[in-house]
Motif scaffolding. Structure first.
Motif, PDB file in Angstrom:
ATOM      1  N   GLY A  22       0.755  -1.153  -0.179  1.00 29.70           N
ATOM      2  CA  GLY A  22      -0.128   0.002  -0.003  1.00 29.70           C
ATOM      3  C   GLY A  22       0.806   1.347   0.139  1.00 29.70           C
ATOM      4  N   GLY A  23       2.037   1.236   0.065  1.00 29.58           N
ATOM      5  CA  GLY A  23       2.873   2.547   0.109  1.00 29.58           C
ATOM      6  C   GLY A  23       2.647   3.292  -0.919  1.00 29.58           C
ATOM      7  N   THR A  24       3.012   3.119  -2.174  1.00 26.62           N
ATOM      8  CA  THR A  24       2.704   4.194  -3.251  1.00 26.62           C
ATOM      9  C   THR A  24       1.081   4.566  -3.406  1.00 26.62           C
ATOM     10  OG1 THR A  24       2.789   2.421  -5.086  1.00 26.62           O
ATOM     11  CG2 THR A  24       4.880   3.580  -4.636  1.00 26.62           C
ATOM     12  N   GLY A  25       0.265   3.601  -3.261  1.00 28.28           N
ATOM     13  CA  GLY A  25      -1.118   4.101  -3.232  1.00 28.28           C
ATOM     14  C   GLY A  25      -1.669   4.991  -2.125  1.00 28.28           C
ATOM     15  N   ALA A  26      -0.918   4.788  -0.856  1.00 24.09           N
ATOM     16  CA  ALA A  26      -1.374   5.600   0.221  1.00 24.09           C
ATOM     17  C   ALA A  26      -0.545   7.086  -0.176  1.00 24.09           C
ATOM     18  CB  ALA A  26      -0.885   5.019   1.554  1.00 24.09           C
ATOM     19  N   LEU A  27       0.339   6.983  -0.795  1.00 21.54           N
ATOM     20  CA  LEU A  27       1.237   8.307  -0.876  1.00 21.54           C
ATOM     21  C   LEU A  27       0.333   9.135  -2.066  1.00 21.54           C
ATOM     22  CD1 LEU A  27       4.306   9.312  -1.021  1.00 21.54           C
ATOM     23  CD2 LEU A  27       3.976   9.058  -3.220  1.00 21.54           C
ATOM     24  N   ASP A  38       4.055 -11.373  -0.030  1.00 21.78           N
ATOM     25  CA  ASP A  38       4.301 -11.092   1.274  1.00 21.78           C
ATOM     26  C   ASP A  38       3.243  -9.846   1.793  1.00 21.78           C
ATOM     27  OD1 ASP A  38       5.788  -9.796  -0.195  1.00 21.78           O
ATOM     28  OD2 ASP A  38       7.490  -9.570   1.371  1.00 21.78           O
ATOM     29  N   THR A  39       1.852 -10.000   1.681  1.00 17.06           N
ATOM     30  CA  THR A  39       1.109  -8.567   1.898  1.00 17.06           C
ATOM     31  C   THR A  39      -0.344  -9.366   1.804  1.00 17.06           C
ATOM     32  OG1 THR A  39       0.170  -6.710   1.363  1.00 17.06           O
ATOM     33  CG2 THR A  39       0.740  -8.303  -0.400  1.00 17.06           C
ATOM     34  N   ALA A  40      -1.217  -8.585   2.538  1.00 18.03           N
ATOM     35  CA  ALA A  40      -2.582  -8.962   2.521  1.00 18.03           C
ATOM     36  C   ALA A  40      -3.571  -7.780   2.497  1.00 18.03           C
ATOM     37  CB  ALA A  40      -2.847  -9.762   3.851  1.00 18.03           C
ATOM     38  N   LEU A  41      -4.571  -7.862   2.056  1.00 22.98           N
ATOM     39  CA  LEU A  41      -5.583  -6.671   1.992  1.00 22.98           C
ATOM     40  C   LEU A  41      -5.637  -6.169   3.292  1.00 22.98           C
ATOM     41  CD1 LEU A  41      -7.818  -5.236   0.537  1.00 22.98           C
ATOM     42  CD2 LEU A  41      -9.493  -6.956   1.093  1.00 22.98           C
ATOM     43  N   PRO A  42      -5.755  -6.554   4.646  1.00 18.67           N
ATOM     44  CA  PRO A  42      -5.878  -5.827   5.631  1.00 18.67           C
ATOM     45  C   PRO A  42      -4.557  -4.914   5.980  1.00 18.67           C
ATOM     46  CG  PRO A  42      -6.738  -8.075   6.210  1.00 18.67           C
ATOM     47  CD  PRO A  42      -5.976  -7.996   4.691  1.00 18.67           C
ATOM     48  N   VAL A  43      -3.385  -5.237   5.545  1.00 13.16           N
ATOM     49  CA  VAL A  43      -2.282  -4.647   5.701  1.00 13.16           C
ATOM     50  C   VAL A  43      -2.422  -3.134   4.911  1.00 13.16           C
ATOM     51  CG1 VAL A  43       0.390  -4.338   5.052  1.00 13.16           C
ATOM     52  CG2 VAL A  43      -0.710  -6.760   5.749  1.00 13.16           C
ATOM     53  N   VAL A  44      -3.065  -3.160   3.946  1.00 11.93           N
ATOM     54  CA  VAL A  44      -3.249  -2.008   3.097  1.00 11.93           C
ATOM     55  C   VAL A  44      -4.264  -1.073   3.821  1.00 11.93           C
ATOM     56  CG1 VAL A  44      -4.065  -0.972   0.849  1.00 11.93           C
ATOM     57  CG2 VAL A  44      -2.697  -2.881   0.887  1.00 11.93           C
ATOM     58  N   GLN A  45      -5.340  -1.890   4.196  1.00 17.31           N
ATOM     59  CA  GLN A  45      -6.537  -1.307   4.952  1.00 17.31           C
ATOM     60  C   GLN A  45      -5.916  -0.626   6.225  1.00 17.31           C
ATOM     61  OE1 GLN A  45      -8.893  -4.726   5.043  1.00 17.31           O
ATOM     62  NE2 GLN A  45     -10.187  -3.894   3.214  1.00 17.31           N
ATOM     63  N   GLU A  46      -5.099  -1.398   6.875  1.00 12.31           N
ATOM     64  CA  GLU A  46      -4.605  -0.675   8.129  1.00 12.31           C
ATOM     65  C   GLU A  46      -3.695   0.645   7.864  1.00 12.31           C
ATOM     66  OE1 GLU A  46      -5.152  -0.769  11.247  1.00 12.31           O
ATOM     67  OE2 GLU A  46      -3.088   0.347  11.935  1.00 12.31           O
ATOM     68  N   LEU A  47      -2.852   0.565   6.860  1.00 16.90           N
ATOM     69  CA  LEU A  47      -2.194   1.770   6.521  1.00 16.90           C
ATOM     70  C   LEU A  47      -3.207   2.936   6.188  1.00 16.90           C
ATOM     71  CD1 LEU A  47       0.402   2.969   6.035  1.00 16.90           C
ATOM     72  CD2 LEU A  47       0.287   2.323   3.511  1.00 16.90           C
TER      73      LEU A  47
END
Ligand SMILES: C[S@@+](CC[C@H](N)C(=O)[O-])C[C@H]1O[C@@H](n2cnc3c(N)ncnc32)[C@H](O)[C@@H]1O
Length: 255
Positions: A99-104, A144-153
């Motif tokens: 989720g890094g660049t998406g959140a950016l 090595d990721t999952a949807l909740p990792v992005v949602q939490e960010l």
């Protein structure tokens, strides 16, 4: 005193570049690259606008542990979204990982007051559609990721202008964004076939003046992306910027 300090600095700088060049040559040999065609790029450019942009720096500090993308390319995404602020449409990213660049992008869109939705897409089970062009990939990398990792960010950064779609894009998830127009699309999928499918899907939905940013352009492990860019860059409906920081950028010039 000053002269001695200058000399020491020059010696240090020379040693740094010698070391970097040596490491670069070793990389070429290790990766079996052709020195007639490939070199490791070390730039003398010094302009570093991200150092002065407090909003970017604070956002980057919050997302950096969630991205594989270096600060130069993060800055370029941030800056480009500002450049297309007058172009209508939402923002699409395919290849979101943690989720890094998406959140950016979402944070930047919020700061600019774009009122755009940020659509983030990933299988969350790794890279797909690899082929002969994608020598560094076999499929399944970056799982090595999952949807909740992005949602939490996104929750932590207070970003509400985002929709996250899980599945192969565009086959599984393109349908739910098919009626949208986009101003920016970030393609960060590592493999030729996936990148081409995203480009074919988004191009008719991209507003004139909108941009497609290809990550992975110019890396030995993702040579399929360079192939795709070279195949497409002579089209008459776009201007291509071969940005040698690992990005290529298409600007849509005709509808
Ligand atoms: C290098 S990672 C993305 C990195 C991310 N942009 C960041 O900020 O670090 C590539 C991602 O693309 C995803 N991916 C590759 N092809 C895809 C496709 N066709 N549809 C959805 N996701 C895809 C993979 O699952 C992987 O998470």
């Amino acid at each position: 005193m000053v002269r001695r300090a200058k000399k020491a600095l020059a010696r240090g700088g020379k040693r740094f570049f010698e070391k970097a060049l040596f490491a670069g040559r070793r990389l070429l040999v290790e990766r079996n690259l052709d020195p007639a065609r490939d070199s490791v790029i070390i730039s003398w450019a010094t302009y570093s606008p991200w150092l002065q942009d407090a909003e970017f720096r604070s956002c980057h500090a919050a997302i950096r542990s969630h991205t594989l993308v270096d600060v130069y390319r993060c800055w370029e995404l941030w800056h480009l979204l500002g450049q297309v602020r007058a172009v209508p449409g939402d923002v699409l990213e395919v290849g979101t990982w943690r989720g890094g660049t998406g959140a950016l992008l979402a944070s930047r869109a919020g700061g600019l007051g774009l009122g755009a939705e940020i659509v983030l897409c990933d299988t969350f089970t790794g890279v797909v559609k690899t082929g002969a062009q994608d020598k560094g990939y076999r499929g399944g990398e970056h799982a090595d990721t999952a949807l909740p990792v992005v949602q939490e960010l996104l929750r932590r950064l207070g970003l509400a202008n985002v929709r996250v779609l899980q599945g192969i894009f565009p086959e599984d998830t393109g349908g739910s964004a098919a009626d949208r127009t986009f101003r920016l699309c970030h393609i960060d999928v590592d493999a030729y076939r996936s990148a081409k499918d995203v480009l074919d899907w988004v191009w008719p939905r991209l507003a004139t003046g909108g941009v497609v940013v290809f990550d992975d352009f110019g890396f030995a492990s993702t040579a399929g992306i360079a192939q795709l860019v070279h195949e497409q860059e002579r089209r008459t409906d776009l201007v291509c910027v071969q940005n040698l920081n690992g990005h290529a950028v298409f600007v849509k010039t005709a509808g």
